[in-house]
Write a protein that holds these residues in place. Structure first.
Motif, PDB file in Angstrom:
ATOM      1  N   ASP A  61       0.995  -1.200  -0.099  1.00 26.36           N
ATOM      2  CA  ASP A  61       0.303  -0.090  -0.116  1.00 26.36           C
ATOM      3  C   ASP A  61       0.901   1.231   0.042  1.00 26.36           C
ATOM      4  O   ASP A  61       1.927   1.243   0.445  1.00 26.36           O
ATOM      5  N   ASP A  62       0.364   2.326  -0.744  1.00 22.59           N
ATOM      6  CA  ASP A  62       1.089   3.612  -0.621  1.00 22.59           C
ATOM      7  C   ASP A  62       1.537   4.192   0.606  1.00 22.59           C
ATOM      8  O   ASP A  62       2.562   4.850   0.501  1.00 22.59           O
ATOM      9  N   ASP A  63       0.960   3.878   1.624  1.00 27.69           N
ATOM     10  CA  ASP A  63       1.184   4.556   2.832  1.00 27.69           C
ATOM     11  C   ASP A  63       1.834   3.470   3.846  1.00 27.69           C
ATOM     12  O   ASP A  63       2.263   3.916   5.007  1.00 27.69           O
ATOM     13  N   ASP A  64       2.366   2.336   3.381  1.00 29.98           N
ATOM     14  CA  ASP A  64       3.231   1.595   4.066  1.00 29.98           C
ATOM     15  C   ASP A  64       4.446   1.106   3.624  1.00 29.98           C
ATOM     16  O   ASP A  64       4.670   1.608   2.746  1.00 29.98           O
ATOM     17  N   GLU A  65       5.415   0.501   4.432  1.00 29.67           N
ATOM     18  CA  GLU A  65       6.701   0.231   3.954  1.00 29.67           C
ATOM     19  C   GLU A  65       7.157  -1.348   4.292  1.00 29.67           C
ATOM     20  O   GLU A  65       6.398  -2.161   4.945  1.00 29.67           O
ATOM     21  N   ALA A 111       3.266  -7.938  11.002  1.00 36.08           N
ATOM     22  CA  ALA A 111       3.582  -6.331  10.514  1.00 36.08           C
ATOM     23  C   ALA A 111       3.681  -5.521  11.937  1.00 36.08           C
ATOM     24  O   ALA A 111       3.195  -5.973  12.944  1.00 36.08           O
ATOM     25  N   THR A 112       4.530  -4.628  11.940  1.00 33.87           N
ATOM     26  CA  THR A 112       4.540  -3.614  12.810  1.00 33.87           C
ATOM     27  C   THR A 112       3.585  -2.525  12.485  1.00 33.87           C
ATOM     28  O   THR A 112       3.758  -1.601  11.610  1.00 33.87           O
ATOM     29  N   ILE A 113       2.789  -2.449  13.254  1.00 30.43           N
ATOM     30  CA  ILE A 113       1.579  -1.421  13.014  1.00 30.43           C
ATOM     31  C   ILE A 113       1.891  -0.246  14.235  1.00 30.43           C
ATOM     32  O   ILE A 113       1.907  -0.206  15.250  1.00 30.43           O
ATOM     33  N   LYS A 114       1.927   1.179  13.252  1.00 27.64           N
ATOM     34  CA  LYS A 114       2.139   2.290  14.091  1.00 27.64           C
ATOM     35  C   LYS A 114       0.706   3.007  13.923  1.00 27.64           C
ATOM     36  O   LYS A 114       0.254   3.315  13.057  1.00 27.64           O
ATOM     37  N   GLU A 136       2.518   1.391  19.028  1.00 28.96           N
ATOM     38  CA  GLU A 136       3.316   0.445  18.136  1.00 28.96           C
ATOM     39  C   GLU A 136       3.075  -0.864  18.754  1.00 28.96           C
ATOM     40  O   GLU A 136       3.432  -1.232  19.791  1.00 28.96           O
ATOM     41  N   TYR A 137       2.725  -1.832  17.811  1.00 31.65           N
ATOM     42  CA  TYR A 137       2.653  -3.271  18.368  1.00 31.65           C
ATOM     43  C   TYR A 137       2.614  -4.127  17.031  1.00 31.65           C
ATOM     44  O   TYR A 137       2.756  -3.479  15.677  1.00 31.65           O
ATOM     45  N   GLN A 138       2.899  -5.439  17.298  1.00 36.87           N
ATOM     46  CA  GLN A 138       3.107  -6.467  16.202  1.00 36.87           C
ATOM     47  C   GLN A 138       1.827  -7.325  16.156  1.00 36.87           C
ATOM     48  O   GLN A 138       1.561  -7.936  17.102  1.00 36.87           O
ATOM     49  N   LEU A 166       7.601  -7.988   8.877  1.00 38.78           N
ATOM     50  CA  LEU A 166       8.594  -7.558   7.712  1.00 38.78           C
ATOM     51  C   LEU A 166       7.833  -6.247   6.941  1.00 38.78           C
ATOM     52  O   LEU A 166       8.113  -5.861   5.661  1.00 38.78           O
ATOM     53  N   VAL A 167       6.729  -5.708   7.559  1.00 44.33           N
ATOM     54  CA  VAL A 167       6.089  -4.667   6.890  1.00 44.33           C
ATOM     55  C   VAL A 167       5.775  -3.594   8.094  1.00 44.33           C
ATOM     56  O   VAL A 167       5.305  -4.026   9.358  1.00 44.33           O
ATOM     57  N   VAL A 168       5.945  -2.431   7.829  1.00 43.50           N
ATOM     58  CA  VAL A 168       5.479  -1.359   8.870  1.00 43.50           C
ATOM     59  C   VAL A 168       4.130  -0.792   8.222  1.00 43.50           C
ATOM     60  O   VAL A 168       3.961  -0.235   6.977  1.00 43.50           O
ATOM     61  N   VAL A 169       3.113  -1.032   9.042  1.00 45.49           N
ATOM     62  CA  VAL A 169       1.551  -0.408   8.729  1.00 45.49           C
ATOM     63  C   VAL A 169       1.373   0.842   9.267  1.00 45.49           C
ATOM     64  O   VAL A 169       1.484   0.881  10.512  1.00 45.49           O
ATOM     65  N   ASN A 170       1.218   1.838   8.744  1.00 45.47           N
ATOM     66  CA  ASN A 170       1.083   3.264   9.374  1.00 45.47           C
ATOM     67  C   ASN A 170      -0.574   3.426   9.332  1.00 45.47           C
ATOM     68  O   ASN A 170      -1.159   3.738   8.120  1.00 45.47           O
ATOM     69  N   ASP A 171      -1.193   3.149  10.370  1.00 46.56           N
ATOM     70  CA  ASP A 171      -2.693   3.373  10.496  1.00 46.56           C
ATOM     71  C   ASP A 171      -3.139   4.496  11.436  1.00 46.56           C
ATOM     72  O   ASP A 171      -3.776   4.413  12.454  1.00 46.56           O
ATOM     73  N   ALA A 172      -2.582   5.525  11.099  1.00 48.07           N
ATOM     74  CA  ALA A 172      -3.231   6.974  11.753  1.00 48.07           C
ATOM     75  C   ALA A 172      -4.528   7.156  11.636  1.00 48.07           C
ATOM     76  O   ALA A 172      -5.145   6.938  10.548  1.00 48.07           O
TER      77      ALA A 172
END
Length: 322
Positions: A107-111, A139-142, A147-149, A223-229
């Motif tokens: 997704d465009d907002d994740d890494e 995923a590491t969810i921010k 922050e949690y996995q 292995l993924v950073v999900v940015n979930d503001a």
């Protein structure tokens, strides 16, 4: 020809940039030029390089087109939808345009972490009949300073994907971060993401895959950073309501099965209710549980849907034996 699995030599060839490496990355985007560039940078940093990255711009978006064009990457393909059709339509178009053996969604907002593709390929090499699975990672969810996995576990043998997603004993036990998903392109073409659904389209796709005998396998490394503001605008979030979720579940009930439908209503639907609304909550539990629950199981589902959070935590602790 579809291969049953991938050898260690094949993985080594991916790592060394062999011409037979065949992963296509598909990224839908709209209105997030800085974020989509950051997502692409995480693809560039991979220890195993994909053969191509396909970004599908979902509708008119001059700012994103300028930002993407400025990257000047030979492996980057930019496709533009004439009108916005949603993330699923954009992903499906990217899959159709791809040349790789595997599709890796982002997704465009994740890494991604730099070893994301390499670790997944190693997992695929250990799985027989890889063409009957889709693969995902933790995923590491921010989210709003926290922050949690997630997820906390893989699917159990024979477990339905719906039970994994919705019948959770604790938060994050079952979760499929879509920007971690990798699947054979042949499967993604045969079973495209549902474009008509405006909410829960990822879940609907996984349930449809399961109906076709295709199940998930997880790598429990984040292995993924999900940015979930919570302030970030998305179509799914704007369409979310308990009524829409219930309508979706009723439409999907025959695919889900009664037990998964009950889990979804007692968790996802009831969670979307504003305020206590005790009468509606109880009615939803009766709708979900008619003919399905007995004894302790009924008590647990009532607790999930009706009791305040302390009651839900108490039930979870009893099930975990704490």
């Amino acid at each position: 020809m579809i291969e049953d699995n991938m050898s260690g030599e094949r993985i080594a060839s991916f790592r060394n940039g062999d011409e037979h490496a065949s992963i296509s990355v598909v990224i839908p985007t709209r209105g997030r030029p800085e974020l989509v560039v950051r997502a692409i940078e995480s693809v560039i940093a991979q220890s195993v390089s994909p053969v191509e990255t396909i970004v599908v711009v979902d509708g008119p978006d001059p700012a994103s087109l300028r930002a993407l064009g400025a990257l000047q990457l030979p492996s980057l393909t930019i496709l533009q939808q004439l009108a916005s059709g949603g993330a699923s339509a954009a992903r499906n178009r990217g899959v159709r345009a791809a040349s790789g053996e595997f599709i890796a969604f982002l997704d465009d907002d994740d890494e991604w972490t730099p070893d994301k593709l390499e670790v997944q390929l190693a997992q695929i090499a250990r799985v027989e009949n890889a063409e009957r699975h889709f693969f995902f990672t933790a995923a590491t969810i921010k989210s709003d300073g926290r922050e949690y996995q997630w997820p906390r576990r893989d699917l159990r043998p024979g477990e339905k994907i719906g039970h994994y997603l919705f019948d959770r004993r604790r938060p994050g036990e079952g979760y499929v971060p879509f920007p971690s998903v990798m699947i054979k392109r042949d499967l993604a073409l045969e079973y495209p993401l549902p474009e008509a659904s405006r909410i829960h389209e990822d879940w609907e796709w996984m349930l449809n895959l399961e109906s076709a005998g295709i199940t998930g396998r997880c790598t429990l490394r984040p292995l993924v950073v999900v940015n979930d503001a919570s302030s970030r605008v998305s179509l799914s979030r704007s369409e979310a309501s308990w009524e829409n979720s219930l309508s979706w579940a009723l439409r999907m009930r025959s695919t889900m099965g009664d037990d998964v439908f009950a889990s979804f209503v007692a968790t996802e639907v009831c969670r979307g209710l504003p305020g206590p609304n005790w009468g509606i909550r109880l009615g939803l539990v009766l709708l979900a549980g008619a003919g399905n629950f007995r004894g302790r199981v009924l008590v647990e589902y009532v607790a999930k849907a009706v009791l305040p959070r302390f009651g839900q935590r108490w039930v979870a602790s009893r099930r975990a034996g704490v």
